[in-house]
Design an enzyme around this catalytic site. Structure first.
Site, PDB file in Angstrom:
ATOM      1  CG  ASP A 182       0.050 -72.687  45.523  1.00 14.69           C
ATOM      2  OD1 ASP A 182      -0.551 -73.816  44.785  1.00 14.69           O
ATOM      3  OD2 ASP A 182       0.207 -71.736  45.091  1.00 14.69           O
TER       4      ASP A 182
HETATM    5  N1  URA Z   1      -3.496 -68.609  45.136  1.00 17.55           N
HETATM    6  C1  URA Z   1      -2.136 -69.037  44.905  1.00 17.55           C
HETATM    7  O1  URA Z   1      -1.746 -68.512  44.147  1.00 17.55           O
HETATM    8  N2  URA Z   1      -1.862 -70.272  46.109  1.00 17.55           N
HETATM    9  C2  URA Z   1      -2.212 -70.729  46.891  1.00 17.55           C
HETATM   10  O2  URA Z   1      -1.654 -71.636  47.287  1.00 17.55           O
HETATM   11  C3  URA Z   1      -3.713 -70.520  47.421  1.00 17.55           C
HETATM   12  C4  URA Z   1      -3.969 -69.317  46.087  1.00 17.55           C
END
Ligand code: URA
Length: 248
Positions: free
Chosen positions: A106
């Site tokens: 993310d």
């Molecule tokens: N899980 C999440 O919630 N975000 C990420 O970026 C990776 C794994």
């Protein structure tokens, strides 16, 4: 597999366009096995041919394997009209056509990201059947309930009813941190798992993929290249604590 000399040079040297390669060939600045070469259509064996430009050998790398310490605030995408992408952080010498991030973090997640042009490795690494474990260091908005590790182990059910594969939750040194170990990669998975267990995520950092650890000392936003054999051995290793990670 044999390939054209001009394609070899444009594919292996960063920022090299086909027209620039033609110019180099025309002006006899390219040698093949020590002999000046002017015909870009010549078919060469990239594994054995000795190609040089201005006397500098052009090493052949079939695929690139780049480890990045992704900073928060940057999107995991090849291009984006609004935000800076991880590809824009790559140093010039590690840029070439066809590279993409293997998996997604993310925008607000940081840590270990692999960037490659090896589609087969990416597919293998991300397939849940391959059981490549990803480890995340998580900051929590409030302490998790006592039974949280058990919920993770038996396959926690997300708010939308999705049951996750069994995962590991390891308490951190304080009540507001933990580690989560997963072998699948659903959208916002860690955040949704933590929410289903009754807390929230305040910071998220991926620290390991298989046996490949985020190199200690790799500054945020920077990248290093791994050799193909090293990348594959580490990613698909079941060993969580690998000695001898290539120094940076
Ligand atoms: N899980 C999440 O919630 N975000 C990420 O970026 C990776 C794994």
């Amino acid at each position: 597999m044999r390939m054209r000399l001009d394609k070899f040079i444009s594919g292996q040297l960063p920022g090299m366009t086909r027209s620039r390669v033609r110019e180099l060939l025309r002006s006899k600045r390219v040698t093949l096995d020590g002999v000046p070469a002017t015909n870009g259509q010549l078919k060469i064996d990239p594994e054995t041919a000795a190609v040089a430009v201005d006397g500098e050998p052009v090493p052949y790398r079939r695929f690139l394997y780049i480890v990045m310490n992704k900073p928060s605030g940057v999107v995991t995408a090849v291009r984006d009209s609004l935000s800076q992408t991880v590809m824009e952080l790559l140093p010039e010498k590690l840029r070439r056509q066809g590279l993409f991030p293997a998996g997604r973090l993310d925008k607000d997640t940081e840590g270990l990201l692999l960037i490659t042009d090896d589609g087969e490795l990416c597919h293998r690494m991300l397939s849940p059947g391959a059981h490549v474990e990803k480890e995340y260091a998580v900051g929590l908005s409030k302490p998790l309930p006592k039974d949280a590790a058990g919920l993770f182990k038996s396959g926690i059910v997300l708010e939308d009813g999705t049951r996750c594969r069994p995962a590991e939750l390891i308490p951190g040194g304080d009540p507001l941190s933990c580690r989560v170990l997963l072998t699948e990669g659903r959208y916002h998975q860690v955040k949704r798992m933590i929410a289903a267990a009754g807390s929230g995520v305040t910071s998220l950092k991926r620290v390991r993929i298989g046996g490949l650890l985020l190199p200690e000392g790799l500054p945020s936003g920077e990248s290093i290249e791994l050799e193909e054999a090293v990348a594959k051995a580490l990613i698909f290793s079941k060993n969580r604590h690998i000695d001898g990670f290539p120094s940076i």
